[in-house]
Design a protein around this motif. Structure first.
Motif, mmCIF file in Angstrom:
data_model
loop_
_atom_site.group_PDB
_atom_site.id
_atom_site.type_symbol
_atom_site.label_atom_id
_atom_site.label_comp_id
_atom_site.label_asym_id
_atom_site.label_seq_id
_atom_site.Cartn_x
_atom_site.Cartn_y
_atom_site.Cartn_z
ATOM 1 N N UNK A 267 65.315 25.484 16.464
ATOM 2 C CA UNK A 267 65.948 26.154 15.326
ATOM 3 C C UNK A 267 65.000 27.196 14.735
ATOM 4 N N UNK A 268 63.746 26.847 14.631
ATOM 5 C CA UNK A 268 62.744 27.784 14.115
ATOM 6 C C UNK A 268 62.634 29.003 15.032
ATOM 7 N N UNK A 269 62.567 28.782 16.332
ATOM 8 C CA UNK A 269 62.446 29.880 17.294
ATOM 9 C C UNK A 269 63.676 30.780 17.284
ATOM 10 N N UNK B 184 68.122 22.775 23.789
ATOM 11 C CA UNK B 184 68.621 23.008 22.455
ATOM 12 C C UNK B 184 68.834 24.500 22.213
ATOM 13 N N UNK B 185 67.909 25.296 22.702
ATOM 14 C CA UNK B 185 68.026 26.740 22.507
ATOM 15 C C UNK B 185 69.328 27.257 23.115
ATOM 16 N N UNK B 186 69.700 26.729 24.277
ATOM 17 C CA UNK B 186 70.956 27.143 24.920
ATOM 18 C C UNK B 186 72.167 26.773 24.084
ATOM 19 N N UNK B 187 72.127 25.620 23.455
ATOM 20 C CA UNK B 187 73.240 25.199 22.601
ATOM 21 C C UNK B 187 73.366 26.134 21.405
ATOM 22 N N UNK B 188 72.241 26.484 20.803
ATOM 23 C CA UNK B 188 72.275 27.369 19.650
ATOM 24 C C UNK B 188 72.784 28.754 20.023
ATOM 25 N N UNK B 189 72.481 29.198 21.229
ATOM 26 C CA UNK B 189 72.958 30.502 21.694
ATOM 27 C C UNK B 189 74.444 30.447 22.046
ATOM 28 N N UNK C 243 68.990 11.185 18.280
ATOM 29 C CA UNK C 243 68.848 9.737 18.369
ATOM 30 C C UNK C 243 67.395 9.292 18.336
ATOM 31 N N UNK C 244 66.464 10.237 18.275
ATOM 32 C CA UNK C 244 65.050 9.870 18.173
ATOM 33 C C UNK C 244 64.303 10.965 17.421
ATOM 34 N N UNK C 245 63.172 10.603 16.881
ATOM 35 C CA UNK C 245 62.375 11.577 16.142
ATOM 36 C C UNK C 245 61.776 12.627 17.063
ATOM 37 N N UNK C 246 61.457 12.257 18.302
ATOM 38 C CA UNK C 246 60.952 13.255 19.246
ATOM 39 C C UNK C 246 61.997 14.342 19.476
ATOM 40 N N UNK C 247 63.256 13.940 19.627
ATOM 41 C CA UNK C 247 64.332 14.911 19.789
ATOM 42 C C UNK C 247 64.516 15.743 18.528
ATOM 43 N N UNK C 248 64.356 15.106 17.385
ATOM 44 C CA UNK C 248 64.484 15.826 16.118
ATOM 45 C C UNK C 248 63.432 16.922 16.003
ATOM 46 N N UNK C 249 62.201 16.590 16.342
ATOM 47 C CA UNK C 249 61.125 17.577 16.264
ATOM 48 C C UNK C 249 61.372 18.731 17.239
ATOM 49 N N UNK C 250 61.906 18.430 18.426
ATOM 50 C CA UNK C 250 62.258 19.479 19.383
ATOM 51 C C UNK C 250 63.368 20.364 18.865
ATOM 52 N N UNK C 251 64.362 19.750 18.243
ATOM 53 C CA UNK C 251 65.480 20.519 17.680
ATOM 54 C C UNK C 251 64.990 21.424 16.557
ATOM 55 N N UNK C 252 64.111 20.907 15.711
ATOM 56 C CA UNK C 252 63.561 21.718 14.620
ATOM 57 C C UNK C 252 62.796 22.923 15.153
ATOM 58 N N UNK C 253 62.053 22.728 16.229
ATOM 59 C CA UNK C 253 61.307 23.836 16.825
ATOM 60 C C UNK C 253 62.262 24.875 17.420
#
Length: 50
Positions: free
Chosen positions: A29-31, A1-6, A17-27
């Protein structure tokens, strides 16, 4: 996800598609210090994600 944001700084919303992925994406984004600039839509409704 970090690579996509960069690589794609124009991203404003992420759908997962899952809450686990959502929590990873949120982290990621925070970083990247993009809170409030990128919205996340998750799917499942787990207690952790709510």
């Amino acid at each position: 996800m970090q690579n996509i944001l960069t690589a794609r700084p124009d991203v404003t919303i992420v759908y997962t598609a899952s809450d686990d992925s959502e929590l990873g994406a949120l982290e990621a984004i925070k970083q990247a210090h993009l809170e409030g600039q990128v919205q996340v839509i998750g799917f499942d409704g787990s207690n952790e994600a709510q």
